[in-house]
Design a protein around this motif. Structure first.
Motif: not given
Lengths: 220, 256
Positions: A9-15, A24-29, A61-66, B250-252
């Motif tokens: 459930r990975v999300s990555k965004y930039y402002q 990536l928005r709520d991606v699981s793989a 920003n959300k989720g995890s990668i292992t 805050l590291r994230d």
């Protein structure tokens, strides 16, 4: 299917100008182990960011990668941002080997042999041409043994002869390691990958067969 | 020792050595300036006091008096500044997956601590050889206090570095704050020399207590009345704990 790399459930965004731009928005793989993986996508889709996330050089920003337990994943191949520009290649090899707990003499021998820098091996990196720098970065990456190598097209500055040599080295590495490739060269993807993810609209779409993935990519 | 700790120690050692190579590399001038700058600073302040007709206070020799002020403040300040800049300068290292943000900070701490202790030792030996300073009365406590100054700088720098991920302007404010602290931490004066009305406010600065105690440890005949070591220690502990917590929280926010 055993997973080499798991995205949960990975999300990555930039402002960007106050708005969230999702890579990536709520991606699981579950990226399969024992297979080399291609990541395709249009320019700006976020392929390089995805590779940096997989390399753990960037956090979601959300989720995890292992990674699978005990697996060593490389830094994105050809990346040289962690090397010190005003010390020599020899010293850089020593410093990075220390971080990874490897025998720097063995690594240095391989780098010296592969990068063909001659007497420049003892010169500061900042005195290198872009081609020499590229050769050193690549040689350093392949000299360290990893279970999985990450490639983000960075070999463009090296000359044709070195690119060919690099491809031969990658083919040799393929006997014992797997790869995650980001490339616009379909020939490279076809040659080295056994499955493909297509990155589009902040989602990863999996294709068991490489031709199917390429077809999907070409339809974007 | 757990594997994770062994890896962290190996990484921090590697980063510290890399950092030393990066700071000094093949350039001998870097090393020279590291030692010459605090000596020059101390000499200039000593000269200013002599010209103003105020040699070392309470029987303290002028040169060790100013050296105490300069070295302890520099230990705090250089550590703080080094910490704040370290992540910006070393983002590329995070591509090596064993390296975490905290490792970069710790590597920088080890490097800067080594430099600060070496500089203090060399200056002390130089002063003794030149015959401008008596032997320190409490060298062990002087050393402990110097390490404490570095640790305080580490905690303070960690707080600023972490918070500046949300408020980048804090880095500029930190530079201004350091300038204010430079003039209010007792480098130029001993606390009893300051008029009571101003002294009351200056004593809120924990670094002033640190400077006072460095002089008390150097010269046993100077027993500081105003320096409060507990007050300094409280700030140190609060900033280190707060810095480590903020770094984790805050590291994230770091956009690499």
């Amino acid at each position: 299917m055993t997973a080499l790399i798991t995205l949960n459930r990975v999300s990555k965004y930039y402002q960007v100008k106050g708005r969230k731009r999702y890579i990536l928005r709520d991606v699981s793989a579950k990226m399969p182990s024992g297979k080399s993986i291609g990541i395709l996508g249009r320019n700006g889709a976020g392929k390089s960011t995805t590779v940096r996330l997989i390399a753990r050089a960037e956090r979601p920003n959300k989720g995890s990668i292992t990674w699978a337990p005990g697996v060593e994943v490389s830094w994105p191949m050809g990346f040289g941002g962690g090397f010190l520009p005003h010390v020599s290649a020899r010293d850089n090899v020593q410093l990075v080997s220390r971080i990874y707990g490897r025998d720097w003499h063995a690594i240095f021998e391989r780098v010296e042999d592969f990068a063909e820098l001659g007497s420049y091996i003892d010169m500061p990196l900042e005195t290198y041409s872009s081609g020499m720098r590229s050769r050193f970065n690549f040689a350093m990456s392949v000299a360290m043994d990893f279970d999985c190598y990450l490639f983000d097209e960075l070999m463009s500055v090296a000359d044709v002869r070195f690119r060919q040599k690099a491809e031969e080295e990658i083919a040799r590495l393929a006997n014992r390691s797997t790869f995650v490739f980001v490339s616009h060269r379909m020939r490279t993807i076809q040659k080295f990958c056994q499955c493909v993810y297509v990155l589009n609209d902040a989602k990863l779409e999996y294709f068991e067969r490489v031709p199917d993935g390429i077809k999907r990519y070409e339809s974007l | 020792m757990t594997d994770a700790l062994a890896i962290q120690l190996r990484v921090v050692k590697g980063l510290a050595l890399r950092d030393l190579a990066g700071q000094f590399g093949k350039r001998g001038t870097g090393i020279v300036f590291t030692f010459v700058t605090p000596m020059m600073q101390s000499a200039i302040i000593a000269l200013m006091r002599l010209v103003a007709g105020a040699p070392g206070y309470g029987g303290m020799e002028i040169f060790p008096f100013t050296v105490c002020g300069v070295l302890y403040f520099r230990a705090f300040s250089l550590m703080n500044m080094a910490l704040v800049d370290s992540l910006n300068q070393n983002r590329g290292l995070l591509y090596f997956h064993h390296v975490t943000e905290l490792d970069i900070y710790l590597g920088k701490f080890v490097t800067q601590l080594t430099i600060n202790l070496t500089v203090a030792l060399v200056i002390y030996v130089a002063m003794r050889m030149a015959g401008v300073a008596p032997p320190a009365d409490e060298p062990f406590f002087l050393l402990l206090l110097l390490i404490a100054a570095n640790v305080f700088g580490f905690g303070f720098g960690l707080v600023i570095a972490s918070l500046s991920l949300i408020v980048p302007k804090l880095q500029s404010l930190n530079r201004i704050l350091n300038r204010i602290l430079y003039f209010t931490s007792g480098i130029f004066f001993a606390v009893p020399e300051v008029p009571p009305a101003i002294r009351e406010y200056l004593l809120y600065n924990p670094l002033l207590s640190m400077t006072e105690w460095s002089r008390s440890f150097y010269f046993l005949q100077y027993q500081t009345v105003y320096g409060n070591l507990y007050y300094f220690a409280e700030f140190l502990v609060v900033f280190v704990v707060l810095g480590l917590l903020l770094e984790r929280l805050l590291r994230d926010r770091l956009v690499r």
